[in-house]
Design a protein around this motif. Structure first.
Motif, mmCIF file in Angstrom:
data_model
loop_
_atom_site.group_PDB
_atom_site.id
_atom_site.type_symbol
_atom_site.label_atom_id
_atom_site.label_comp_id
_atom_site.label_asym_id
_atom_site.label_seq_id
_atom_site.Cartn_x
_atom_site.Cartn_y
_atom_site.Cartn_z
ATOM 1 N N ASP A 168 0.818 -1.208 0.000
ATOM 2 C CA ASP A 168 0.000 0.000 0.000
ATOM 3 C C ASP A 168 0.856 1.265 0.000
ATOM 4 O O ASP A 168 0.457 2.296 0.547
ATOM 5 C CB ASP A 168 -0.919 0.015 1.223
ATOM 6 C CG ASP A 168 -2.079 -0.951 1.089
ATOM 7 O OD1 ASP A 168 -2.470 -1.257 -0.045
ATOM 8 O OD2 ASP A 168 -2.591 -1.405 2.128
ATOM 9 N N LEU A 169 2.012 1.193 -0.632
ATOM 10 C CA LEU A 169 2.912 2.344 -0.658
ATOM 11 C C LEU A 169 2.253 3.544 -1.318
ATOM 12 O O LEU A 169 2.388 4.671 -0.833
ATOM 13 C CB LEU A 169 4.219 1.990 -1.382
ATOM 14 C CG LEU A 169 5.271 3.093 -1.465
ATOM 15 C CD1 LEU A 169 5.683 3.567 -0.068
ATOM 16 C CD2 LEU A 169 6.474 2.617 -2.250
ATOM 17 N N ASP A 170 1.508 3.312 -2.387
ATOM 18 C CA ASP A 170 0.856 4.421 -3.081
ATOM 19 C C ASP A 170 -0.145 5.144 -2.190
ATOM 20 O O ASP A 170 -0.258 6.370 -2.220
ATOM 21 C CB ASP A 170 0.192 3.954 -4.374
ATOM 22 C CG ASP A 170 -0.803 2.825 -4.172
ATOM 23 O OD1 ASP A 170 -0.734 2.121 -3.144
ATOM 24 O OD2 ASP A 170 -1.658 2.633 -5.054
ATOM 25 N N VAL A 171 -0.842 4.394 -1.344
ATOM 26 C CA VAL A 171 -1.820 4.985 -0.419
ATOM 27 C C VAL A 171 -1.109 5.878 0.600
ATOM 28 O O VAL A 171 -1.514 7.021 0.832
ATOM 29 C CB VAL A 171 -2.626 3.876 0.301
ATOM 30 C CG1 VAL A 171 -3.518 4.465 1.374
ATOM 31 C CG2 VAL A 171 -3.428 3.064 -0.706
ATOM 32 N N MET A 203 13.548 6.003 -9.287
ATOM 33 C CA MET A 203 12.101 6.206 -9.430
ATOM 34 C C MET A 203 11.451 4.947 -9.994
ATOM 35 O O MET A 203 10.322 4.612 -9.635
ATOM 36 C CB MET A 203 11.809 7.414 -10.315
ATOM 37 C CG MET A 203 12.130 8.728 -9.631
ATOM 38 S SD MET A 203 11.541 10.172 -10.545
ATOM 39 C CE MET A 203 12.535 10.103 -12.004
ATOM 40 N N ALA A 204 12.171 4.243 -10.861
ATOM 41 C CA ALA A 204 11.642 2.994 -11.424
ATOM 42 C C ALA A 204 11.389 1.969 -10.315
ATOM 43 O O ALA A 204 10.356 1.288 -10.317
ATOM 44 C CB ALA A 204 12.605 2.426 -12.459
ATOM 45 N N ASN A 205 12.296 1.876 -9.361
ATOM 46 C CA ASN A 205 12.113 0.920 -8.261
ATOM 47 C C ASN A 205 10.981 1.344 -7.322
ATOM 48 O O ASN A 205 10.243 0.490 -6.817
ATOM 49 C CB ASN A 205 13.416 0.717 -7.490
ATOM 50 C CG ASN A 205 14.370 -0.193 -8.229
ATOM 51 O OD1 ASN A 205 13.959 -1.005 -9.056
ATOM 52 N ND2 ASN A 205 15.654 -0.050 -7.959
ATOM 53 N N ILE A 206 10.810 2.631 -7.101
ATOM 54 C CA ILE A 206 9.665 3.104 -6.320
ATOM 55 C C ILE A 206 8.374 2.728 -7.043
ATOM 56 O O ILE A 206 7.416 2.245 -6.432
ATOM 57 C CB ILE A 206 9.725 4.631 -6.080
ATOM 58 C CG1 ILE A 206 10.924 5.011 -5.202
ATOM 59 C CG2 ILE A 206 8.415 5.141 -5.468
ATOM 60 C CD1 ILE A 206 10.853 4.581 -3.759
ATOM 61 N N SER A 207 8.351 2.933 -8.354
ATOM 62 C CA SER A 207 7.162 2.595 -9.142
ATOM 63 C C SER A 207 6.853 1.102 -9.088
ATOM 64 O O SER A 207 5.689 0.710 -8.991
ATOM 65 C CB SER A 207 7.345 3.036 -10.594
ATOM 66 O OG SER A 207 7.387 4.439 -10.658
ATOM 67 N N ILE A 208 7.876 0.272 -9.142
ATOM 68 C CA ILE A 208 7.693 -1.179 -9.023
ATOM 69 C C ILE A 208 7.079 -1.529 -7.674
ATOM 70 O O ILE A 208 6.177 -2.362 -7.579
ATOM 71 C CB ILE A 208 9.030 -1.919 -9.251
ATOM 72 C CG1 ILE A 208 9.424 -1.830 -10.723
ATOM 73 C CG2 ILE A 208 8.952 -3.371 -8.798
ATOM 74 C CD1 ILE A 208 10.847 -2.271 -11.013
ATOM 75 N N LEU A 209 7.543 -0.872 -6.632
ATOM 76 C CA LEU A 209 6.970 -1.097 -5.293
ATOM 77 C C LEU A 209 5.520 -0.635 -5.243
ATOM 78 O O LEU A 209 4.647 -1.335 -4.722
ATOM 79 C CB LEU A 209 7.782 -0.358 -4.232
ATOM 80 C CG LEU A 209 9.143 -0.944 -3.887
ATOM 81 C CD1 LEU A 209 9.920 0.027 -3.015
ATOM 82 C CD2 LEU A 209 8.977 -2.278 -3.190
ATOM 83 N N LYS A 210 5.251 0.540 -5.787
ATOM 84 C CA LYS A 210 3.894 1.102 -5.760
ATOM 85 C C LYS A 210 2.881 0.214 -6.464
ATOM 86 O O LYS A 210 1.736 0.103 -6.031
ATOM 87 C CB LYS A 210 3.871 2.487 -6.424
ATOM 88 C CG LYS A 210 4.317 3.611 -5.544
ATOM 89 C CD LYS A 210 4.209 4.929 -6.267
ATOM 90 C CE LYS A 210 2.814 5.194 -6.724
ATOM 91 N NZ LYS A 210 2.597 6.474 -7.336
ATOM 92 N N THR A 211 3.303 -0.399 -7.555
ATOM 93 C CA THR A 211 2.372 -1.215 -8.337
ATOM 94 C C THR A 211 2.271 -2.644 -7.829
ATOM 95 O O THR A 211 1.494 -3.429 -8.365
ATOM 96 C CB THR A 211 2.788 -1.235 -9.827
ATOM 97 O OG1 THR A 211 4.106 -1.769 -9.938
ATOM 98 C CG2 THR A 211 2.723 0.155 -10.437
ATOM 99 N N GLY A 212 3.053 -2.980 -6.814
ATOM 100 C CA GLY A 212 2.986 -4.329 -6.243
ATOM 101 C C GLY A 212 3.718 -5.372 -7.064
ATOM 102 O O GLY A 212 3.513 -6.567 -6.871
ATOM 103 N N LYS A 213 4.580 -4.949 -7.972
ATOM 104 C CA LYS A 213 5.295 -5.890 -8.831
ATOM 105 C C LYS A 213 6.649 -6.303 -8.264
ATOM 106 O O LYS A 213 7.340 -7.112 -8.854
ATOM 107 C CB LYS A 213 5.469 -5.295 -10.225
ATOM 108 C CG LYS A 213 4.140 -5.108 -10.934
ATOM 109 C CD LYS A 213 4.321 -4.533 -12.306
ATOM 110 C CE LYS A 213 2.947 -4.350 -12.952
ATOM 111 N NZ LYS A 213 3.040 -3.709 -14.258
#
Length: 76
Positions: A6-9, A29-39
């Protein structure tokens, strides 16, 4: 996956952008995005610690366990 991220929340609640979190934590930023999307398939404890520090939150705010009800269990 049984672990929900739930990082995006939390980022939205704290009004922190991907760019800001990336710079503060020291990962791309790519790794943050990967975390945010649950991938993400794995994350270092040191990264989790820094994310919690920057967002002023607890691990339970970011990570949740949800049982997988639709998958049959392996008997092996």
């Amino acid at each position: 996956m049984a672990i929900k991220i739930d990082l995006d929340v939390v980022m939205a609640q704290k009004k922190v952008t991907v760019t800001q979190l990336s710079q503060a934590v020291g990962i791309t930023m790519a790794n943050i995005s990967i975390l945010k999307t649950g991938k993400a398939r794995a994350i270092r404890f040191s990264t989790l610690e820094k994310i919690c520090e920057v967002l002023d939150c607890q691990l339970g705010d970011i990570l949740k366990y949800e049982a997988e009800r639709d998958k049959p269990r392996s008997t092996n």
